[in-house]
Design a protein around this motif. Structure first.
Motif, PDB file in Angstrom:
ATOM      1  N   ALA A 233       0.830  -1.214   0.000  1.00  0.00           N
ATOM      2  CA  ALA A 233       0.000   0.000   0.000  1.00  0.00           C
ATOM      3  C   ALA A 233       0.860   1.257   0.000  1.00  0.00           C
ATOM      4  N   PHE A 234       1.958   1.256   0.780  1.00  0.00           N
ATOM      5  CA  PHE A 234       2.867   2.408   0.800  1.00  0.00           C
ATOM      6  C   PHE A 234       3.489   2.623  -0.575  1.00  0.00           C
ATOM      7  N   GLY A 235       3.927   1.546  -1.197  1.00  0.00           N
ATOM      8  CA  GLY A 235       4.467   1.655  -2.548  1.00  0.00           C
ATOM      9  C   GLY A 235       3.423   2.166  -3.526  1.00  0.00           C
ATOM     10  N   GLY A 236       2.159   1.750  -3.317  1.00  0.00           N
ATOM     11  CA  GLY A 236       1.095   2.220  -4.194  1.00  0.00           C
ATOM     12  C   GLY A 236       0.898   3.721  -4.113  1.00  0.00           C
ATOM     13  N   VAL A 237       0.972   4.275  -2.921  1.00  0.00           N
ATOM     14  CA  VAL A 237       0.847   5.724  -2.753  1.00  0.00           C
ATOM     15  C   VAL A 237       1.998   6.440  -3.458  1.00  0.00           C
ATOM     16  N   LEU A 238       3.217   5.921  -3.275  1.00  0.00           N
ATOM     17  CA  LEU A 238       4.371   6.526  -3.957  1.00  0.00           C
ATOM     18  C   LEU A 238       4.202   6.463  -5.475  1.00  0.00           C
ATOM     19  N   GLY A 239       3.719   5.314  -5.961  1.00  0.00           N
ATOM     20  CA  GLY A 239       3.526   5.151  -7.396  1.00  0.00           C
ATOM     21  C   GLY A 239       2.481   6.099  -7.950  1.00  0.00           C
ATOM     22  N   MET A 240       1.407   6.310  -7.196  1.00  0.00           N
ATOM     23  CA  MET A 240       0.371   7.227  -7.659  1.00  0.00           C
ATOM     24  C   MET A 240       0.871   8.665  -7.699  1.00  0.00           C
ATOM     25  N   LEU A 241       1.692   9.037  -6.699  1.00  0.00           N
ATOM     26  CA  LEU A 241       2.280  10.373  -6.719  1.00  0.00           C
ATOM     27  C   LEU A 241       3.195  10.540  -7.930  1.00  0.00           C
ATOM     28  N   LEU A 242       3.987   9.506  -8.237  1.00  0.00           N
ATOM     29  CA  LEU A 242       4.857   9.553  -9.405  1.00  0.00           C
ATOM     30  C   LEU A 242       4.034   9.621 -10.684  1.00  0.00           C
ATOM     31  N   GLY A 243       2.957   8.820 -10.736  1.00  0.00           N
ATOM     32  CA  GLY A 243       2.096   8.842 -11.914  1.00  0.00           C
ATOM     33  C   GLY A 243       1.471  10.211 -12.134  1.00  0.00           C
ATOM     34  N   GLY A 244       1.114  10.890 -11.040  1.00  0.00           N
ATOM     35  CA  GLY A 244       0.540  12.221 -11.164  1.00  0.00           C
ATOM     36  C   GLY A 244       1.510  13.220 -11.781  1.00  0.00           C
ATOM     37  N   ARG A 245       2.812  13.019 -11.538  1.00  0.00           N
ATOM     38  CA  ARG A 245       3.820  13.920 -12.104  1.00  0.00           C
ATOM     39  C   ARG A 245       4.091  13.619 -13.583  1.00  0.00           C
ATOM     40  N   LEU A 246       3.910  12.345 -13.961  1.00  0.00           N
ATOM     41  CA  LEU A 246       4.218  11.938 -15.329  1.00  0.00           C
ATOM     42  C   LEU A 246       3.022  12.024 -16.265  1.00  0.00           C
ATOM     43  N   ILE A 247       1.834  12.222 -15.707  1.00  0.00           N
ATOM     44  CA  ILE A 247       0.597  12.016 -16.453  1.00  0.00           C
ATOM     45  C   ILE A 247       0.468  12.897 -17.693  1.00  0.00           C
ATOM     46  N   ASN A 248       0.950  14.125 -17.605  1.00  0.00           N
ATOM     47  CA  ASN A 248       0.818  15.043 -18.740  1.00  0.00           C
ATOM     48  C   ASN A 248       1.961  14.919 -19.741  1.00  0.00           C
ATOM     49  N   ARG A 249       2.891  14.017 -19.477  1.00  0.00           N
ATOM     50  CA  ARG A 249       4.046  13.846 -20.372  1.00  0.00           C
ATOM     51  C   ARG A 249       3.947  12.580 -21.208  1.00  0.00           C
ATOM     52  N   ILE A 250       2.883  11.814 -21.026  1.00  0.00           N
ATOM     53  CA  ILE A 250       2.744  10.534 -21.714  1.00  0.00           C
ATOM     54  C   ILE A 250       1.449  10.530 -22.505  1.00  0.00           C
ATOM     55  N   ASP A 251       1.518  10.061 -23.743  1.00  0.00           N
ATOM     56  CA  ASP A 251       0.331   9.961 -24.577  1.00  0.00           C
ATOM     57  C   ASP A 251      -0.621   8.930 -23.998  1.00  0.00           C
ATOM     58  N   SER A 252      -1.851   9.352 -23.670  1.00  0.00           N
ATOM     59  CA  SER A 252      -2.777   8.488 -22.953  1.00  0.00           C
ATOM     60  C   SER A 252      -3.255   7.301 -23.791  1.00  0.00           C
ATOM     61  N   VAL A 253      -3.443   7.516 -25.107  1.00  0.00           N
ATOM     62  CA  VAL A 253      -3.902   6.426 -25.965  1.00  0.00           C
ATOM     63  C   VAL A 253      -2.826   5.354 -26.083  1.00  0.00           C
ATOM     64  N   LEU A 254      -1.577   5.796 -26.307  1.00  0.00           N
ATOM     65  CA  LEU A 254      -0.468   4.842 -26.374  1.00  0.00           C
ATOM     66  C   LEU A 254      -0.309   4.114 -25.044  1.00  0.00           C
ATOM     67  N   LEU A 255      -0.462   4.855 -23.949  1.00  0.00           N
ATOM     68  CA  LEU A 255      -0.339   4.254 -22.618  1.00  0.00           C
ATOM     69  C   LEU A 255      -1.368   3.148 -22.416  1.00  0.00           C
ATOM     70  N   GLN A 256      -2.605   3.393 -22.836  1.00  0.00           N
ATOM     71  CA  GLN A 256      -3.656   2.396 -22.655  1.00  0.00           C
ATOM     72  C   GLN A 256      -3.371   1.151 -23.478  1.00  0.00           C
ATOM     73  N   LYS A 257      -2.830   1.315 -24.680  1.00  0.00           N
ATOM     74  CA  LYS A 257      -2.495   0.167 -25.509  1.00  0.00           C
ATOM     75  C   LYS A 257      -1.341  -0.634 -24.904  1.00  0.00           C
ATOM     76  N   VAL A 258      -0.323   0.068 -24.413  1.00  0.00           N
ATOM     77  CA  VAL A 258       0.806  -0.609 -23.772  1.00  0.00           C
ATOM     78  C   VAL A 258       0.326  -1.382 -22.543  1.00  0.00           C
ATOM     79  N   PHE A 259      -0.543  -0.765 -21.778  1.00  0.00           N
ATOM     80  CA  PHE A 259      -1.090  -1.405 -20.590  1.00  0.00           C
ATOM     81  C   PHE A 259      -1.840  -2.683 -20.956  1.00  0.00           C
ATOM     82  N   ALA A 260      -2.641  -2.632 -22.026  1.00  0.00           N
ATOM     83  CA  ALA A 260      -3.392  -3.812 -22.467  1.00  0.00           C
ATOM     84  C   ALA A 260      -2.455  -4.941 -22.873  1.00  0.00           C
TER      85      ALA A 260
END
Length: 274
Positions: A233-260
């Motif tokens: 859970a602690f790692g999850g909070v850190l990861g979400m904070l990191l994701g919030g900083r990176l969110i506007n620098r990554i193409d969301s459509v490409l991200l969703q495809k990579v995730f799939a």
């Protein structure tokens, strides 16, 4: 290792707004060697904590509490919380390989759905992400899409939402998933909410339904590795904070495809490990 797993789970949640549990179960199983029953239990606890933190993030950035559609959300939430223990009980009654098969089928279906959504509705790929910036939304005014009228007890929309809540609860307890793939379509297609409103409402539902499944896991299992859960859970909070900083620098459509694609790739490893 468990903190690193949590960071990866939180990063996925921070970048996509969903799907953390779909990675939590295979990572806990593959990297920590947990039986799938225990992996799903720990995943539920971590997802609940992450969803609660997601609500906090959204409330700071965009006043998410005003975006929550309370009537449909509480109907789905109530049914999900009540039926998550049933799913947890079923998980203890089913062979691990059958659980793995069910989880694999769910992952394949969600991966295909995500890929198609990224191609056909790229705007949704942006909207489902956890951080939404400073944009403000009108308070949701849910109307039953079957009648075009406000929600009423006994209406078709209430019945459909109750059924969706039951399915969410059972799947959450059985397979350790948050259920956003059921909740968000329900809120958009049945309650007529915007994607932003649906995501804000679904975070509340996921946090409570996952908590119900996790406490059911604790009850049926008799004990839980609290230290492991705390680290993930602690790692999850850190990861979400990191994701919030990176969110506007990554193409969301490409991200969703990579995730799939990544979801599909972890399945063979899980089967080999099993």
């Amino acid at each position: 290792m468990s903190v690193a797993i949590g960071v990866l789970i939180g990063l996925i949640l921070g970048l996509t707004g969903s799907g953390g549990s779909l990675f939590a179960v295979p990572l806990l199983s593959i990297m920590l060697g947990l039986p799938i029953v225990d992996a799903t239990g720990i995943a539920l606890g971590a997802v609940s904590a992450s969803a609660l933190f997601g609500i906090f993030q959204r409330s700071v950035s965009s006043n998410s509490t005003s975006e929550i559609a309370w009537v449909p959300a509480l109907i789905i939430l109530g049914a999900g919380v009540l039926f998550a223990p049933l799913g947890r009980w079923l998980a203890l009654s089913v062979n691990d390989l059958w659980l793995l098969a069910g989880f694999s089928l769910l992952v394949v279906w969600i991966s295909i759905r995500m890929w198609r959504q990224a191609n056909m509705n790229p705007e949704a790929a942006v909207a489902v992400r956890a951080s939404q910036g400073d944009e403000q939304s009108q308070a949701p005014t849910p109307y039953c899409q079957r009648t075009g009228k406000p929600w009423e007890i006994g209406s078709a929309c209430v019945a459909v939402s109750l059924a969706g809540g039951v399915a969410t609860g059972v799947l959450s307890g059985l397979l350790g998933v948050g259920g956003g793939f059921v909740i968000v379509p329900l809120l958009t297609m049945v309650a007529g909410l915007s994607m932003r409103q649906a995501v804000a409402s679904s975070l509340l539902i996921i946090s409570m339904v996952s908590a119900s499944g996790f406490f059911s896991y604790c009850y049926f299992n008799g004990s839980v590795d609290v230290w492991l859960l705390a680290k993930v859970a602690f790692g999850g909070v850190l990861g979400m904070l990191l994701g919030g900083r990176l969110i506007n620098r990554i193409d969301s459509v490409l991200l969703q495809k990579v995730f799939a694609v990544m979801l599909i790739l972890v399945l063979p490893v899980m089967w080999l490990k099993a």
